[in-house]
Enzyme design. Structure first.
Site, short mmCIF file in Angstrom:
data_model
loop_
_atom_site.label_atom_id
_atom_site.label_comp_id
_atom_site.label_asym_id
_atom_site.label_seq_id
_atom_site.Cartn_x
_atom_site.Cartn_y
_atom_site.Cartn_z
N LYS A 112 -18.49 -11.73 -8.87
CA LYS A 112 -17.59 -12.93 -8.61
C LYS A 112 -18.38 -14.11 -8.26
O LYS A 112 -17.99 -15.33 -8.64
CB LYS A 112 -16.78 -12.75 -7.62
CG LYS A 112 -15.36 -11.64 -8.12
CD LYS A 112 -14.24 -11.88 -7.18
CE LYS A 112 -13.26 -10.99 -7.97
NZ LYS A 112 -12.06 -10.87 -7.08
N LYS A 199 -11.83 -5.50 -20.67
CA LYS A 199 -10.80 -4.86 -19.87
C LYS A 199 -9.61 -5.86 -20.22
O LYS A 199 -10.02 -7.22 -20.07
CB LYS A 199 -11.25 -4.85 -18.35
CG LYS A 199 -10.59 -4.05 -17.47
CD LYS A 199 -10.87 -3.89 -16.22
CE LYS A 199 -10.62 -5.10 -15.45
NZ LYS A 199 -10.48 -4.86 -13.95
N LYS A 202 -6.72 -10.95 -16.29
CA LYS A 202 -6.34 -12.35 -16.20
C LYS A 202 -7.54 -13.09 -16.30
O LYS A 202 -7.76 -14.24 -16.74
CB LYS A 202 -5.61 -12.80 -14.85
CG LYS A 202 -4.20 -12.11 -14.84
CD LYS A 202 -3.79 -12.16 -13.29
CE LYS A 202 -4.48 -11.36 -12.50
NZ LYS A 202 -3.79 -10.82 -11.56
P1 ADP Z 1 -7.18 -8.88 -13.02
O1 ADP Z 1 -8.45 -8.20 -13.42
O2 ADP Z 1 -6.37 -9.39 -14.09
O3 ADP Z 1 -7.55 -10.09 -12.21
P2 ADP Z 1 -6.75 -7.68 -10.54
O4 ADP Z 1 -8.10 -7.45 -10.31
O5 ADP Z 1 -5.96 -8.45 -9.79
O6 ADP Z 1 -6.43 -7.83 -12.20
O7 ADP Z 1 -6.29 -5.86 -10.48
C1 ADP Z 1 -5.08 -5.60 -9.84
C2 ADP Z 1 -4.86 -4.04 -10.09
O8 ADP Z 1 -4.85 -3.58 -11.30
C3 ADP Z 1 -6.18 -3.17 -9.53
O9 ADP Z 1 -5.79 -2.21 -8.86
C4 ADP Z 1 -6.79 -2.92 -10.75
O10 ADP Z 1 -7.65 -1.74 -10.67
C5 ADP Z 1 -5.85 -2.78 -11.90
N1 ADP Z 1 -5.98 -3.21 -13.16
C6 ADP Z 1 -6.48 -4.56 -13.51
N2 ADP Z 1 -6.92 -4.57 -14.79
C7 ADP Z 1 -6.58 -3.41 -15.30
C8 ADP Z 1 -6.90 -2.62 -16.48
N3 ADP Z 1 -7.23 -3.46 -17.79
N4 ADP Z 1 -6.81 -1.48 -16.70
C9 ADP Z 1 -6.31 -0.74 -15.80
N5 ADP Z 1 -6.13 -1.19 -14.58
C10 ADP Z 1 -6.27 -2.40 -14.34
#
Ligand code: ADP
Length: 336
Positions: A112, A199, A202
């Site tokens: 990050k 993956k 967002k």
């Molecule tokens: P982002 O990557 O969109 O910012 P977050 O980090 O806020 O998402 O993730 C929130 C939750 O969703 C976490 O528990 C994370 O492991 C799960 N998560 C996020 N993206 C994925 C994905 N592509 N596949 C499976 N789980 C995910």
């Protein structure tokens, strides 16, 4: 009756809920409510660790609360972190039980902070981003959680939490904190439809995630234009196709899934049919959640009050812990 084990998990209010979040975390949270005593936090203090706007943060916090309830989280299990300021207080105490060097080895901090370096604001990296895992330890330990459903990416942070708990217990000479265990439930890792080698997320930008609450037409368009041919092969299947099958299965479209797998095996699979089935599966969930959301929207004030009340109720537990921790740590407790 045996007391149910305590589960704790948190999510940051940083924008839209996408199907990666839903299938990878929230769907599992909903199911865990059947077997455990669950507490789920919308952690707005955490969302301040990356560049953010104050007004947007508050909007995102409520938006996420409404969306979590619409997808099946019970309001009584929800709290908003800034309504339980004891998290921040415990986090300070834990800062003094955390090794500086250990924090520096956290891979998420490295990732990050590298992201921030490329952005504006002179590459500003806050100390909050650095100490974020300490706040996370406070989130977990303040409720004496037995289990924390986490993805592999969070394993390192949970290890740090256990370390902090052990150091605290050792210093005060008492097994005060329970050492929380990760709960690895099998959840799919959802990939981006626009680039199935990465993956769904967002942070990669709008085309890389499918918003659970989007308009139906947008979801269908995004699935229709999913990349199928590039990417690394998973057991002979391209990552794009594998991802579509994964989404179909995650959407519980088992009949369509099995019949399309047969088509794939016999070489008769038409991508257009697979995409249509995936879109139908996602849209079915989207319709269900949007209609639940519309009902909640009609009672916005009540829903907000309900979550404020559940936060106050959950806060009592945090206050109990903080009181004991202050006693144990040699700090003062006075009721004014
Ligand atoms: P982002 O990557 O969109 O910012 P977050 O980090 O806020 O998402 O993730 C929130 C939750 O969703 C976490 O528990 C994370 O492991 C799960 N998560 C996020 N993206 C994925 C994905 N592509 N596949 C499976 N789980 C995910």
């Amino acid at each position: 009756m045996e007391q149910r084990k305590q589960v704790l998990s948190c999510i940051q209010p940083t924008g839209h809920m996408h199907f990666g979040n839903y299938f990878g975390a929230i769907k599992n949270w909903v199911q865990l409510q059947n077997d455990y005593d669950c507490i789920y936090g919308v952690v707005d203090y955490h969302a301040m660790t990356m560049p953010y706007q104050a007004k947007k943060l508050r909007e995102n916090t409520w938006e996420l609360i409404f969306n979590l309830i619409a997808t099946g989280i019970q309001p009584d299990n929800l709290f908003i972190q800034s309504l339980v300021p004891e998290h921040a207080e415990l986090s300070w105490i834990f800062n003094c039980f955390t090794s500086y060097g250990h924090l520096g080895r956290m891979t998420q901090f490295k990732d990050k902070s590298a992201q921030n370096k490329d952005k504006g604001d002179g590459g500003f990296i806050s100390a909050g981003l650095y100490t974020y895992p300490v706040l996370q330890a406070a989130d977990i330990l303040i409720y004496r959680a037995d289990y924390v459903p986490v993805g592999k990416d969070q394993e390192q942070h949970l290890e740090l939490t256990r370390d902090i708990a052990q150091r605290f217990n050792h210093q005060i000479g008492k097994e005060y904190f329970v050492l929380p265990e990760p709960l690895f439930t099998e959840v799919p890792k959802v990939m981006s439809l626009a680039d199935p080698t990465r993956k769904m997320s967002k942070s990669a930008g709008e085309k890389h995630y499918v918003n659970v609450f989007a308009e139906e037409a947008r979801i269908r368009k995004q699935v229709r234009s999913a990349v199928t041919d590039t990417g690394e092969a998973t057991e002979g299947m391209s990552e794009g196709i594998a991802n579509l099958f994964r989404l179909l299965k995650a959407s519980e479209c088992h009949e369509a899934h099995d019949s399309l797998v047969q088509d794939y095996q016999s070489g008769a699979l038409k991508y257009v049919d697979l995409k249509e089935a995936v879109a139908n599966g996602l849209v079915a969930l989207n319709e269900q959640f949007r209609s639940a959301r519309a009902e909640l929207n009609a009672n916005k004030k009540e829903v907000k009050n309900q979550v404020k009340a559940s936060s106050a109720e959950i806060r009592k537990r945090a206050q109990e812990t903080i009181k004991q921790v202050k006693d144990l740590a040699g700090l003062l407790n006075v009721r004014f």
